[in-house]
Design an enzyme around this catalytic site. Structure first.
Site, PDB file in Angstrom:
ATOM      1  N   SER A 102       0.814  -1.223   0.000  1.00 51.98           N
ATOM      2  CA  SER A 102       0.000   0.000   0.000  1.00 51.98           C
ATOM      3  C   SER A 102       0.845   1.271   0.000  1.00 51.98           C
ATOM      4  O   SER A 102       1.566   1.525  -0.947  1.00 51.98           O
ATOM      5  CB  SER A 102      -0.963  -0.054   1.181  1.00 51.98           C
ATOM      6  N   ASP A 244      -1.917   6.268  -3.625  1.00 51.14           N
ATOM      7  CA  ASP A 244      -0.883   5.500  -2.928  1.00 51.14           C
ATOM      8  C   ASP A 244      -0.465   4.326  -3.831  1.00 51.14           C
ATOM      9  O   ASP A 244      -0.946   4.204  -4.960  1.00 51.14           O
ATOM     10  CB  ASP A 244      -1.369   5.041  -1.546  1.00 51.14           C
ATOM     11  N   ASP A 246      -1.055   1.128  -4.080  1.00 42.63           N
ATOM     12  CA  ASP A 246      -2.028   0.169  -4.617  1.00 42.63           C
ATOM     13  C   ASP A 246      -3.339   0.836  -5.009  1.00 42.63           C
ATOM     14  O   ASP A 246      -4.318   0.145  -5.321  1.00 42.63           O
ATOM     15  CB  ASP A 246      -2.270  -0.979  -3.632  1.00 42.63           C
ATOM     16  N   ASP A 248      -5.845   2.308  -3.636  1.00 39.55           N
ATOM     17  CA  ASP A 248      -7.152   2.257  -2.973  1.00 39.55           C
ATOM     18  C   ASP A 248      -7.444   3.602  -2.306  1.00 39.55           C
ATOM     19  O   ASP A 248      -8.532   3.841  -1.829  1.00 39.55           O
ATOM     20  CB  ASP A 248      -7.268   1.096  -1.972  1.00 39.55           C
TER      21      ASP A 248
HETATM   22 MG    MG Z   1      -3.430   1.473  -0.098  1.00 39.07          MG
END
Ligand code: MG
Length: 453
Positions: A102, A244, A246, A248
């Protein structure tokens, strides 16, 4: 051990995290693959972010899955919400694994499990996974029962799904210019393309995948997106967005190059959802700004507070049939699409908001009440003593996760850490001075309880 999010346990608040090849090894990834395939027999989809160690770990996860007789679908590089949406939409897929750390620094990596409905594993499911992992009691199969590896793409189905949930026509007619900072992470595969398909003029930064993250740290906080702020100003963009590693999470820059606080964006979107629905439930952790509750109540809705962490927010949203939810760190959840924090969907929803309101984002942000939040860490070796003391001191507080105590015009949260010998104290109020006073009350009370007086 400097592993993030664990107190001697393997699974922390975000699955398994650690420095790649030291604390999170290929051997561990292999057995984590065996673990999920033992718990969730059937086909399992696997994707990763762009980190240097991601492909090594993903290959090991896939080996683990197939070694116990399950089939794996390799989705290549993809944002976490794209993998989650794919798992949710494909009936033949029984679970998912995302390899990502992340927002953590480049040397880290992580492995997180996803249920068949696309939601992240809950705390209880992670505990069950940890039991299977430690027991090494994996399914065993003969040579001719080993699983197969298939390849598929989750990006197309994800982007099409997003476009079905927003007013594409209105966004398209608005002639938006959007500057996007992908931070060389998984959003390189989604957000620039999505913006193009929404007929925006796209100016991209760090939009080539590079696991060294050469330009900035993966966390899209204000200090890491200075260049994007400049780019928004130079290009006269209507909006800037950063993700960020990844994707999300998404954070935003207004048309003047000013960073929009994550709490403000959470409140702005909560307000819009409650206004559009004429009421409804919004779910957010106890650490979230009072801004959210203020705007939601005013619009005729209700806020439900949860413990900190996105899996529990998603779980409570499901139970309470919430219309919207999210965290004050840029992780917004749009339940009509999926119960997952979603960076690309956040971008589409913010553009829809500006398009439909026909006002620049800086003007919309001004409607959100102003608050000042300050935080402090104190040493805390006795979590139980602190919590029991707080219960005596503030019997009416919300004890969902630590103690959140409401005061006139503000609140404090005293929250012992689950993983470190510290307690975090948050205070928020309309003025900075009042926030400082409240923080002082929180710190003094906690220290008095801990010193045993
Ligand atoms: Mg993340």
């Amino acid at each position: 051990m400097s592993r993030i999010g664990g107190a001697g346990e393997l699974f922390g608040t975000n699955g398994v995290r650690g420095i790649a090849n030291e604390e999170l090894t290929a051997e561990m990834a292999l057995n984590l693959g065996r673990t999920i395939a033992t718990l969730k027999p059937g086909t399992i989809a696997v994707a990763s972010d762009t980190r240097i160690s991601s492909q090594m770990l993903k290959s090991a996860v896939i080996s683990g899955i197939t070694s116990v007789g399950s089939d794996a679908i390799d989705l290549g590089f993809a944002p976490t919400p794209a993998l989650q949406y794919y798992v949710k939409m494909k009936d033949s897929v029984n679970a998912g694994v995302i390899v990502t750390a992340s927002h953590n620094p480049r040397e880290y990596n992580g492995i997180k499990f996803v249920s068949s409905d696309g939601t992240e594993f809950t705390r209880e499911m992670d505990e069950e996974s940890e039991r299977v992992y430690k027991s090494k009691n994996f399914r065993s199969v003969k040579w001719n029962e080993v699983g197969m590896v298939f390849y598929d793409d989750c990006i197309r189905v994800y982007l099409d799904g997003i476009k079905k949930c927003v007013n594409v026509e209105k966004i398209g007619k608005s002639d938006f210019t959007v500057a996007v900072d992908c931070g060389n992470g998984a959003s390189c595969y989604t957000t620039p393309q999505l913006l193009k398909e929404l007929e925006c003029k796209v100016i991209s930064l760090n939009a080539h995948p590079d696991g060294r993250f050469p330009q900035r740290e993966p966390e899209p906080v204000e200090e890491n997106v200075t260049l994007l702020k400049e780019l928004v100003k130079l290009s006269s963009a209507d909006l800037g967005v950063a993700h960020d590693g990844d994707a999300d999470r998404a954070t935003f820059i207004d048309e003047n190059g000013k960073f929009i606080s994550e709490d403000v964006m959470l409140a702005l979107m909560a307000k819009r959802y409650v206004e559009k629905h004429g009421g409804g439930i919004v779910v957010t952790p106890v650490s979230s700004s009072r801004r959210v509750e203020d705007v939601v109540k005013k619009a005729g809705g209700e806020v439900i507070y949860t413990a900190v962490g996105s899996p529990v927010v998603a779980q409570v949203m499901k139970e309470k049939k919430a219309i919207f939810g999210g965290e004050g760190n840029g992780g917004l959840i749009f339940p009509e699409f999926q119960l997952a924090r979603d960076g690309a969907m956040s971008v589409a929803k913010v553009l829809e908001l500006i398009a439909e309101e026909e006002r620049p984002i800086s003007k919309l942000v001004k409607e959100i009440p102003e608050y000042h939040m300050i935080k402090k860490k104190i040493s805390c070796k006795n979590k139980l003593k602190l919590l029991e003391g707080l219960k005596k001191e503030f019997p009416d507080a919300n004890f969902t996760d630590g103690a959140r105590v409401e005061f006139e015009g503000g609140w404090i949260l005293v929250r012992p850490s689950g993983t470190e010998p510290i307690a975090r104290i948050f205070a928020e109020a309309k003025s900075k001075k009042r926030a400082e006073q409240l923080l002082q009350i929180g710190v003094e009370t906690a220290e008095r309880i801990l010193s045993g007086e």
